[in-house]
Design a protein around this motif. Structure first.
Motif, PDB file in Angstrom:
ATOM      1  N   ALA A   1       1.041  -1.154   0.010  1.00 15.89           N
ATOM      2  CA  ALA A   1      -0.134   0.151  -0.085  1.00 15.89           C
ATOM      3  C   ALA A   1       0.977   1.209  -0.025  1.00 15.89           C
ATOM      4  CB  ALA A   1      -0.931  -0.122   1.450  1.00 15.89           C
ATOM      5  N   GLU A   2       1.926   1.276   0.824  1.00 15.46           N
ATOM      6  CA  GLU A   2       2.683   2.542   0.872  1.00 15.46           C
ATOM      7  C   GLU A   2       3.593   2.759  -0.355  1.00 15.46           C
ATOM      8  OE1 GLU A   2       4.812   5.682   2.630  1.00 15.46           O
ATOM      9  OE2 GLU A   2       3.123   4.405   3.208  1.00 15.46           O
ATOM     10  N   ALA A   3       3.818   1.343  -1.252  1.00 18.99           N
ATOM     11  CA  ALA A   3       4.690   1.605  -2.317  1.00 18.99           C
ATOM     12  C   ALA A   3       3.623   2.220  -3.580  1.00 18.99           C
ATOM     13  CB  ALA A   3       5.190   0.244  -2.879  1.00 18.99           C
ATOM     14  N   GLU A   4       2.476   1.453  -3.437  1.00 16.04           N
ATOM     15  CA  GLU A   4       1.486   1.813  -4.574  1.00 16.04           C
ATOM     16  C   GLU A   4       1.074   3.273  -4.465  1.00 16.04           C
ATOM     17  OE1 GLU A   4      -1.210  -1.261  -4.503  1.00 16.04           O
ATOM     18  OE2 GLU A   4      -0.143  -2.406  -6.102  1.00 16.04           O
TER      19      GLU A   4
ATOM     20  N   VAL B   1       8.689  -1.606  -6.710  1.00 12.25           N
ATOM     21  CA  VAL B   1       9.742  -2.398  -5.773  1.00 12.25           C
ATOM     22  C   VAL B   1       9.266  -3.654  -5.580  1.00 12.25           C
ATOM     23  CG1 VAL B   1       9.818  -0.154  -4.461  1.00 12.25           C
ATOM     24  CG2 VAL B   1       8.307  -1.832  -3.468  1.00 12.25           C
ATOM     25  N   THR B   2      10.219  -4.469  -4.999  1.00 13.99           N
ATOM     26  CA  THR B   2      10.248  -5.720  -4.656  1.00 13.99           C
ATOM     27  C   THR B   2      10.060  -5.762  -3.071  1.00 13.99           C
ATOM     28  OG1 THR B   2      11.036  -6.732  -6.604  1.00 13.99           O
ATOM     29  CG2 THR B   2      11.212  -8.105  -4.310  1.00 13.99           C
ATOM     30  N   ILE B   3       9.095  -6.666  -2.562  1.00  9.66           N
ATOM     31  CA  ILE B   3       9.209  -6.726  -1.014  1.00  9.66           C
ATOM     32  C   ILE B   3       9.289  -7.964  -0.652  1.00  9.66           C
ATOM     33  CG2 ILE B   3       7.544  -6.445   1.087  1.00  9.66           C
ATOM     34  CD1 ILE B   3       5.969  -4.484  -1.204  1.00  9.66           C
TER      35      ILE B   3
ATOM     36  N   GLY C   1       7.007  -3.716 -13.067  1.00  9.23           N
ATOM     37  CA  GLY C   1       7.781  -2.600 -13.263  1.00  9.23           C
ATOM     38  C   GLY C   1       9.018  -2.675 -12.779  1.00  9.23           C
ATOM     39  N   CYS C   2       9.100  -3.442 -11.453  1.00  5.52           N
ATOM     40  CA  CYS C   2      10.255  -3.622 -10.750  1.00  5.52           C
ATOM     41  C   CYS C   2      11.431  -4.489 -11.463  1.00  5.52           C
ATOM     42  CB  CYS C   2      10.255  -4.348  -9.531  1.00  5.52           C
ATOM     43  SG  CYS C   2      11.748  -3.993  -8.328  1.00  5.52           S
ATOM     44  N   ALA C   3      12.582  -4.131 -11.448  1.00  6.48           N
ATOM     45  CA  ALA C   3      13.822  -4.819 -12.123  1.00  6.48           C
ATOM     46  C   ALA C   3      14.055  -6.312 -11.411  1.00  6.48           C
ATOM     47  CB  ALA C   3      14.914  -4.164 -12.361  1.00  6.48           C
ATOM     48  N   PRO C   4      14.223  -7.427 -12.168  1.00  2.00           N
ATOM     49  CA  PRO C   4      14.081  -8.557 -11.650  1.00  2.00           C
ATOM     50  C   PRO C   4      15.481  -8.580 -10.395  1.00  2.00           C
ATOM     51  CG  PRO C   4      14.092  -8.961 -13.830  1.00  2.00           C
ATOM     52  CD  PRO C   4      14.087  -7.538 -13.701  1.00  2.00           C
TER      53      PRO C   4
ATOM     54  N   GLY D   1      14.209  -1.136  -5.196  1.00  2.00           N
ATOM     55  CA  GLY D   1      13.406  -0.565  -6.125  1.00  2.00           C
ATOM     56  C   GLY D   1      13.519   0.684  -6.633  1.00  2.00           C
ATOM     57  N   VAL D   2      13.414   1.681  -5.388  1.00  2.00           N
ATOM     58  CA  VAL D   2      13.557   3.056  -5.620  1.00  2.00           C
ATOM     59  C   VAL D   2      14.853   3.492  -4.930  1.00  2.00           C
ATOM     60  CG1 VAL D   2      11.149   3.369  -6.273  1.00  2.00           C
ATOM     61  CG2 VAL D   2      11.695   3.127  -3.822  1.00  2.00           C
ATOM     62  N   LYS D   3      14.764   4.856  -4.443  1.00  2.00           N
ATOM     63  CA  LYS D   3      15.862   5.306  -3.521  1.00  2.00           C
ATOM     64  C   LYS D   3      15.902   4.738  -2.313  1.00  2.00           C
ATOM     65  CE  LYS D   3      15.201  10.292  -5.170  1.00  2.00           C
ATOM     66  NZ  LYS D   3      14.779  11.499  -4.848  1.00  2.00           N
ATOM     67  N   ALA D   4      17.129   4.600  -1.665  1.00  2.00           N
ATOM     68  CA  ALA D   4      17.248   4.009  -0.559  1.00  2.00           C
ATOM     69  C   ALA D   4      16.298   4.309   0.624  1.00  2.00           C
ATOM     70  CB  ALA D   4      18.737   3.972   0.096  1.00  2.00           C
ATOM     71  N   SER D   5      16.262   5.557   0.773  1.00  2.00           N
ATOM     72  CA  SER D   5      15.219   6.052   1.867  1.00  2.00           C
ATOM     73  C   SER D   5      13.906   5.672   1.656  1.00  2.00           C
ATOM     74  CB  SER D   5      15.386   7.569   2.056  1.00  2.00           C
ATOM     75  OG  SER D   5      15.111   8.357   0.842  1.00  2.00           O
ATOM     76  N   GLU D   6      13.250   5.765   0.272  1.00  2.00           N
ATOM     77  CA  GLU D   6      11.970   5.075  -0.039  1.00  2.00           C
ATOM     78  C   GLU D   6      11.996   3.751   0.055  1.00  2.00           C
ATOM     79  OE1 GLU D   6      11.726   8.712  -3.322  1.00  2.00           O
ATOM     80  OE2 GLU D   6      12.101   6.818  -4.185  1.00  2.00           O
ATOM     81  N   ASP D   7      13.053   3.021  -0.127  1.00  2.00           N
ATOM     82  CA  ASP D   7      12.839   1.589   0.327  1.00  2.00           C
ATOM     83  C   ASP D   7      12.683   1.180   1.620  1.00  2.00           C
ATOM     84  OD1 ASP D   7      13.265   0.916  -2.730  1.00  2.00           O
ATOM     85  OD2 ASP D   7      15.474   0.383  -2.081  1.00  2.00           O
ATOM     86  N   ALA D   8      13.468   2.274   2.498  1.00  2.00           N
ATOM     87  CA  ALA D   8      13.051   1.851   3.981  1.00  2.00           C
ATOM     88  C   ALA D   8      11.836   2.462   4.340  1.00  2.00           C
ATOM     89  CB  ALA D   8      14.287   2.737   4.682  1.00  2.00           C
ATOM     90  N   GLN D   9      11.300   3.519   3.856  1.00  2.00           N
ATOM     91  CA  GLN D   9       9.905   4.073   3.980  1.00  2.00           C
ATOM     92  C   GLN D   9       8.877   2.888   3.870  1.00  2.00           C
ATOM     93  OE1 GLN D   9       8.797   7.688   2.032  1.00  2.00           O
ATOM     94  NE2 GLN D   9       6.796   7.109   2.200  1.00  2.00           N
TER      95      GLN D   9
END
Length: 134
Positions: A21-24, A30-32, A49-52, A115-123
């Motif tokens: 939900a946060e990613a969308e 991203v991959t979770i 859309g996330c790279a393998p 899949g995105v910026k490091a801080s966004e991955d952490a978020q």
């Protein structure tokens, strides 16, 4: 004998749902990954859309947070601060985006996102981890 909480399928699903939900909400592909307290995979979700390679990186971030009992960013900070020895640590990635899941003061697993910026991955990972943490 010690007793400890563990992640069930229900909690694992809740973590995935909250992280997704946060990613969308932010339109992030991203991959979770969710792992247990030993770093073993419980769930993996790669959004469209996330790279393998995101599947590998997210899993390693989650494993790092579970085994290290701390956010993977702390390892990244150590490396950036000059402790290059952490780059050779087994089964660890020194990239931000892995967050432990803590229940009753105990690490029961972790969430890793890539899949995105490091801080966004952490978020995103924090949103998942906090959905079951207490």
């Amino acid at each position: 004998m010690l007793n400890k909480p563990t992640l069930s399928v229900a909690e694992t699903s809740r973590i995935l749902d909250a992280a997704r939900a946060e990613a969308e909400k932010n339109h992030w592909a991203v991959t979770i990954a969710v792992v247990d307290d030993g770093g073993h995979p419980l769930a993996l979700l790669r959004l469209d859309g996330c790279a393998p390679i995101g599947a590998y990186i997210a899993t390693e971030k989650a494993r790092t947070a579970a085994l290290g009992r701390r956010e993977s960013k702390q390892y990244e900070d150590s490396v950036n601060g000059g402790r290059a020895a952490f780059l050779s640590a087994p089964l660890l990635t020194s990239l931000e985006g892995g967050v432990p899941v803590v229940v009753d003061g105990q690490v029961v697993g972790a969430v890793g996102v890539s899949g995105v910026k490091a801080s966004e991955d952490a978020q995103i990972a924090r949103a998942g981890a906090q959905s079951v943490a207490h």
